[in-house]
Write a protein that holds these residues in place. Structure first.
Motif, short mmCIF file in Angstrom:
data_model
loop_
_atom_site.label_atom_id
_atom_site.label_comp_id
_atom_site.label_asym_id
_atom_site.label_seq_id
_atom_site.Cartn_x
_atom_site.Cartn_y
_atom_site.Cartn_z
N SER A 132 -3.58 10.28 -1.70
CA SER A 132 -4.50 9.17 -1.90
C SER A 132 -3.86 7.77 -1.67
N SER A 133 -4.36 6.71 -1.48
CA SER A 133 -3.70 5.50 -1.39
C SER A 133 -3.85 4.56 -2.86
N THR A 137 1.44 5.64 -0.69
CA THR A 137 0.70 7.10 -0.56
C THR A 137 1.25 7.91 -1.72
N VAL A 172 0.77 -1.29 -0.08
CA VAL A 172 -0.12 -0.01 0.03
C VAL A 172 0.86 1.15 -0.03
#
Length: 610
Positions: A509-510, A65, A63
């Motif tokens: 946003s991810s 950013t 994940v």
């Protein structure tokens, strides 16, 4: 690399589950369980393939950013009223574009004052520069005059010394000539001495020869006299003359015949005697002629020898006189040489005195003149420097005022998009009120994700990765790999760069990051389901002449479809890839799908293999 785990083939799990369900259905509701006996064939049908060598690369998902690569805060550096704000959130700006203006009246007054002060000081610099140029011109004039004076003095000195040196050179040349003359006289004297010795030897020889000639002449004279005496030449000559007289008298006309008759016998005898005497006289004369010639020769030799002696003595005396003349010349040359050396000493003394008088050191006087002129230049230069320092200070004041004035206009430091605007017209802006504008450059976005230490060690700067934002993939590259563990997460931060400009990549946003991590090369790639485990020992079945044979292997990394074999298996082996409950070591097998040839099929090792 060995892994300790137990793995069941997915096909086996499915069959076991189906069997369990069937058993439940048969025993449910208290009904009697009916089990149909399965007929097992002697040969187990199997599928096979040959292992292939290759590289297996595992992909991991993380994940991340999203943030802009450039992100700046525009903060006011002064406190002033906002006169205008020209941009809003979402506006695109370029580097240097004006964002807003602040009230700069005080700064403009300060700049005008600094400019006036600078103009005044600059005038002083110009005046000082003129004074410096005048002093420099005076210094250069002094140096030029001294150079001309030194050049003239040097020329005069060189001329006088040249003239003196010519005199000395002439004297030295005269001395050399005297030495040459003395050397020539010495050689002449040597030649004369040798000639004198030769003449002396010749004189001695001539004297000896003269003595021999004198002795020979005496001997010849004695012989001649002896011969004359022994031959009776004179008596015979007298008798001959007498006989002639008698004959003549007898033959003289007028002599009486009787008288002649009386002396006829005597005349005959006299004639005979005369003839004899004449013969004897002739013979004596011939002998005397021979001795006379010998005597004459001896006399001539004696005269020649005496003449040679005289000539030799004359030449000897002349040589003696020549030697005396040479010795007189040498003495005169010695006197002349002595006088010439005295003249040389006197001339050199005069030259030294002249040179000493010409070499009087005038350097101190000239240096004093130069120092005086240089002091004037240095003083003028110091004045110029002082004025320039003042001008530089005034220029610094102008630069400071201009810098202060520039602070009243806020501009964009980068190209980008306005993310926030925190000022408006007639508000008071100040450094303490926070950023007036926030600007980000989204041409290149940075995606930051965190990984464990093991995965960090498999990554490299420049490695290609993919970023997934709501199913849309973006190509990216790793730009930075962290070297310090985050104390909160225990992970390492990794940054990547997405060069594709896209509005959907919003700041903060991810996203999902897909990266190749573990990789194993130079290994055999086989299906994951083809590996069995006995305790923790992995093994496979291979087909050998219709029989299943067990082979223990060493395995490496794997994914859902493929596993690597590091040892225990070869590419020539026929690997059994299908599962059967009855498959065991030594079981008979029948290869399916091999066709008439019986050769195993080759299957692509894995979709993730590189």
């Amino acid at each position: 690399m060995k892994r300790k785990y137990i793995k069941f083939p997915r096909r086996a799990i499915s069959i076991l589950a189906a069997s369990a369900c069937a058993g439940t259905m048969l025993t449910g509701c208290g009904q009697e369980t009916v089990v149909e006996e399965e007929t097992i064939s002697e040969e187990i049908p199997v599928e096979v393939l040959n292992p292939e060598a290759g590289t297996l690369t595992l992909k991991n998902e993380f994940v991340g950013t999203v943030s802009p690569e450039e992100f700046v805060y525009v903060i006011p550096m002064v406190s002033a009223e906002v006169l205008s704000a020209d941009v809003a959130v979402g506006d695109t700006v370029t580097a240097g574009q004006e964002l807003c203006k602040l009230d700069s009246e005080a700064a403009q007054l300060q700049l005008a004052s600094a400019q006036a002060q600078y103009d005044s000081v600059e005038a002083n610099v110009d005046a000082a520069q003129v004074g410096y140029e005048i002093a420099q011109a005076q210094y250069e004039s002094t140096i030029a005059q001294l150079d001309v004076q030194n050049e003239q003095t040097q020329r005069q000195k060189d001329l006088q010394m040249y003239q003196m040196q010519i005199q000395i050179d002439n004297i030295n040349n005269g001395i050399d000539d005297i030495y040459d003359q003395m050397e020539d006289l010495g050689e002449d004297k040597k030649d004369a001495e040798e000639k004198k010795d030769d003449l002396k030897k010749a004189k001695n020889k001539a004297n000896a020869y003269a003595e021999q000639a004198q002795e020979a002449y005496g001997q010849a004279q004695a012989v001649y006299d002896t011969m004359v005496d022994s031959s009776g030449y004179y008596e015979k000559q007298a008798a001959y003359q007498k006989a002639i007289a008698v004959v003549t008298a007898l033959e003289t006309p007028g002599v009486e015949e009787s008288y002649v008759g009386d002396y006829a016998a005597d005349l005959k005898a006299a004639k005979e005697e005369l003839d004899v005497a004449d013969e004897a006289l002739k013979t004596a004369e011939k002998e005397l002629e021979y001795y006379q010639e010998a005597l004459d020769g001896a006399s001539a030799a004696m005269s020649s020898a005496q003449s040679a002696v005289s000539q030799t003595e004359s030449a000897y005396e002349q040589v003696k006189e020549g030697i005396e003349s040479i010795e007189d010349g040498q003495e005169k040359l010695n006197n002349t040489l002595s006088d010439t050396y005295k003249s040389l000493e006197q001339t050199e003394a005069v030259k030294n005195m002249t040179e000493a008088s010409l070499n009087i050191d005038t350097t101190p006087v000239q240096e004093a003149s130069k120092k005086t002129a240089a002091l004037g230049v240095n003083s003028a230069a110091a004045t110029v420097n002082s004025a320039k320092v003042g001008a530089e200070g005034a220029k610094v004041a102008i630069d400071s005022a201009e810098y202060q004035l520039d602070m009243y206009t806020l501009t964009a430091p980068i190209d980008g998009v306005i993310e926030a605007v925190n000022v408006k017209e007639h508000d008071l802006a100040s450094p303490s009120s926070g950023p007036a504008f926030v600007i980000s450059n989204k041409d290149t976005m940075t995606v930051t994700f965190n990984v464990s230490e093991g995965i960090r060690n498999t990554l490299r700067v420049g490695q290609k990765i993919q970023v997934d934002r709501n199913g849309k993939l973006y190509d990216a590259a790793i730009t930075e790999i962290g070297t310090m563990i985050d104390q909160n997460t225990g992970l390492f931060a990794v940054k990547s760069c997405v060069s594709t400009s896209d509005a959907s990549l919003l700041t903060g946003s991810s996203v999902k990051v897909i990266a190749d991590t573990y990789q194993q090369g130079n290994a055999l790639l086989i299906p994951y389901d083809a590996v069995y485990y006995d305790d923790s020992q992995p093994y496979v079945y291979v087909a050998v002449d219709g029989i299943a044979k067990r082979k223990d292997v060493e395995t490496g990394i794997f994914d859902a479809e493929t596993i690597t074999v590091l040892s225990g298996l070869e590419t020539e082996d026929v690997l059994i890839t299908s599962w059967s409950a009855n498959l065991r070591d030594g079981a008979e097998i029948a290869i399916q799908g091999s066709g008439e040839s019986g050769e195993p099929e080759t299957v692509d090792a894995a979709s993730d293999a590189e």
